[in-house]
Design a protein around this motif. Sequence first.
Motif, PDB file in Angstrom:
ATOM      1  N   LYS A 145       0.846  -1.186   0.000  1.00  0.00           N
ATOM      2  CA  LYS A 145       0.000   0.000   0.000  1.00  0.00           C
ATOM      3  C   LYS A 145       0.884   1.239   0.000  1.00  0.00           C
ATOM      4  O   LYS A 145       1.989   1.239   0.552  1.00  0.00           O
ATOM      5  CB  LYS A 145      -0.915   0.010   1.225  1.00  0.00           C
ATOM      6  CG  LYS A 145      -1.887  -1.153   1.281  1.00  0.00           C
ATOM      7  CD  LYS A 145      -2.905  -1.079   0.164  1.00  0.00           C
ATOM      8  CE  LYS A 145      -3.955  -2.182   0.294  1.00  0.00           C
ATOM      9  NZ  LYS A 145      -4.927  -2.152  -0.821  1.00  0.00           N
ATOM     10  N   ALA A 146       0.364   2.320  -0.587  1.00  0.00           N
ATOM     11  CA  ALA A 146       1.145   3.558  -0.671  1.00  0.00           C
ATOM     12  C   ALA A 146       1.530   4.077   0.708  1.00  0.00           C
ATOM     13  O   ALA A 146       2.653   4.557   0.914  1.00  0.00           O
ATOM     14  CB  ALA A 146       0.353   4.612  -1.443  1.00  0.00           C
ATOM     15  N   ASP A 147       0.627   3.984   1.667  1.00  0.00           N
ATOM     16  CA  ASP A 147       0.926   4.496   2.999  1.00  0.00           C
ATOM     17  C   ASP A 147       2.021   3.693   3.679  1.00  0.00           C
ATOM     18  O   ASP A 147       2.829   4.244   4.438  1.00  0.00           O
ATOM     19  CB  ASP A 147      -0.335   4.495   3.866  1.00  0.00           C
ATOM     20  CG  ASP A 147      -0.101   5.173   5.204  1.00  0.00           C
ATOM     21  OD1 ASP A 147       0.215   6.378   5.215  1.00  0.00           O
ATOM     22  OD2 ASP A 147      -0.215   4.488   6.245  1.00  0.00           O
ATOM     23  N   ASP A 148       2.079   2.383   3.417  1.00  0.00           N
ATOM     24  CA  ASP A 148       3.133   1.558   4.005  1.00  0.00           C
ATOM     25  C   ASP A 148       4.501   1.922   3.431  1.00  0.00           C
ATOM     26  O   ASP A 148       5.497   1.978   4.154  1.00  0.00           O
ATOM     27  CB  ASP A 148       2.843   0.074   3.765  1.00  0.00           C
ATOM     28  CG  ASP A 148       1.597  -0.404   4.507  1.00  0.00           C
ATOM     29  OD1 ASP A 148       1.296   0.173   5.572  1.00  0.00           O
ATOM     30  OD2 ASP A 148       0.929  -1.327   4.013  1.00  0.00           O
ATOM     31  N   VAL A 149       4.540   2.179   2.126  1.00  0.00           N
ATOM     32  CA  VAL A 149       5.791   2.624   1.510  1.00  0.00           C
ATOM     33  C   VAL A 149       6.196   3.984   2.073  1.00  0.00           C
ATOM     34  O   VAL A 149       7.367   4.226   2.393  1.00  0.00           O
ATOM     35  CB  VAL A 149       5.653   2.700  -0.027  1.00  0.00           C
ATOM     36  CG1 VAL A 149       6.901   3.335  -0.652  1.00  0.00           C
ATOM     37  CG2 VAL A 149       5.428   1.315  -0.610  1.00  0.00           C
ATOM     38  N   ALA A 150       5.224   4.888   2.215  1.00  0.00           N
ATOM     39  CA  ALA A 150       5.511   6.222   2.750  1.00  0.00           C
ATOM     40  C   ALA A 150       6.067   6.141   4.165  1.00  0.00           C
ATOM     41  O   ALA A 150       7.002   6.875   4.518  1.00  0.00           O
ATOM     42  CB  ALA A 150       4.245   7.074   2.729  1.00  0.00           C
ATOM     43  N   LYS A 151       5.502   5.267   4.978  1.00  0.00           N
ATOM     44  CA  LYS A 151       5.984   5.105   6.357  1.00  0.00           C
ATOM     45  C   LYS A 151       7.434   4.643   6.371  1.00  0.00           C
ATOM     46  O   LYS A 151       8.271   5.180   7.100  1.00  0.00           O
ATOM     47  CB  LYS A 151       5.100   4.112   7.100  1.00  0.00           C
ATOM     48  CG  LYS A 151       5.512   3.879   8.554  1.00  0.00           C
ATOM     49  CD  LYS A 151       4.576   2.890   9.232  1.00  0.00           C
ATOM     50  CE  LYS A 151       5.009   2.644  10.683  1.00  0.00           C
ATOM     51  NZ  LYS A 151       4.090   1.666  11.342  1.00  0.00           N
TER      52      LYS A 151
END
Length: 341
Positions: free
Chosen positions: A247-253
């Motif tokens: 997920k994009a948010d997991d990559v961002a984190k």
Amino acid sequence: MASPFFLFLLLLPFAILLLVLAAIVRPRPVRIPLKGRHVLVTGGSSGIGLALALRAAAEGARVSILARDPSRLQDARDAIRLATGVDVAILAADVRDPEAVARALGAADPVDVLVCNHGVFLPQELERQSLEDVRFMVEVNLMGTFHLIKAALPAMKQRAKESGLPGSVAIMSSQAGQVGVYGYAAYSASKFGLRGLAEALQHEVIADNIHITLVFPPDTDTPGLAEEHKRRPEITKLIAGSQGGMKADDVAKKALNGIKSGQFVVACNFEGYLLYVATVGLSPQRSCLMAFVEILGVGFMRFVGLCYQWSWFTSIEKWHAKTKSDLLRERLLTISTQCVA
């Protein structure tokens, strides 16, 4: 049962190696604060860029997002305001245009943390791909990053000098920037180039207290991923799979944590970490423990890499054999139909 002296002799080389690594790894560990500092994220109107901007704003950073489409930038600003209560600045520019990039950054406050997250991907075999598509990927993914860093760097250096706080340039590459895959020739070329840029740039700006982070995300669930899958050659689907890996948010984190700790390379999942060890080469490393793992793991990962290549080449051979067989069957059927007629 092993004697304590035997265990001591067994572990002594590893202890010595760790001590040596603690003395030689460079650059030294660093923490890069975000609260109250200016974070500029390109490709910030959607996907990983929007997720990064959301997280940075939630941590108290002053965030600017840059993309081409003003209406999508406005929508992203509204989404960030709704989620965090924080207003962000929006900058509209095409990263392929160095003058437009320079104007946009000149109108903004000096940047403390620059996140070069923009990117495009048009998968296709090189022989079938137009040079316009190749040029488009190289100009956005590679040259666009040069344009941004060139425009931001002078003020970043001055900012780091005046504040005494470290600055950061984060560059979003791809796992396709670590290993080439069928159908990715132009894309991988543009993303591999970012690694050379990052390694050389870290040497050039370390004395200015600016630190480079290179992020290698896998397939990520972003608006462009579904369209990308439609364009992928069939062999690419067999090799690389057809589902989003994260997920994009997991990559961002993962990316933001890597930026804050000054990591040179950020691997976003377990497969990415193995790929990082396999391709570590002469990359900088701040952690003596990670350097220790790299030294012990690189030989084994070379074997794993050869296994992957065996699997990929086998898939390619089977695909071409099946294609030739299907083509021959179609020709024979056509001849048979003509003879009956």
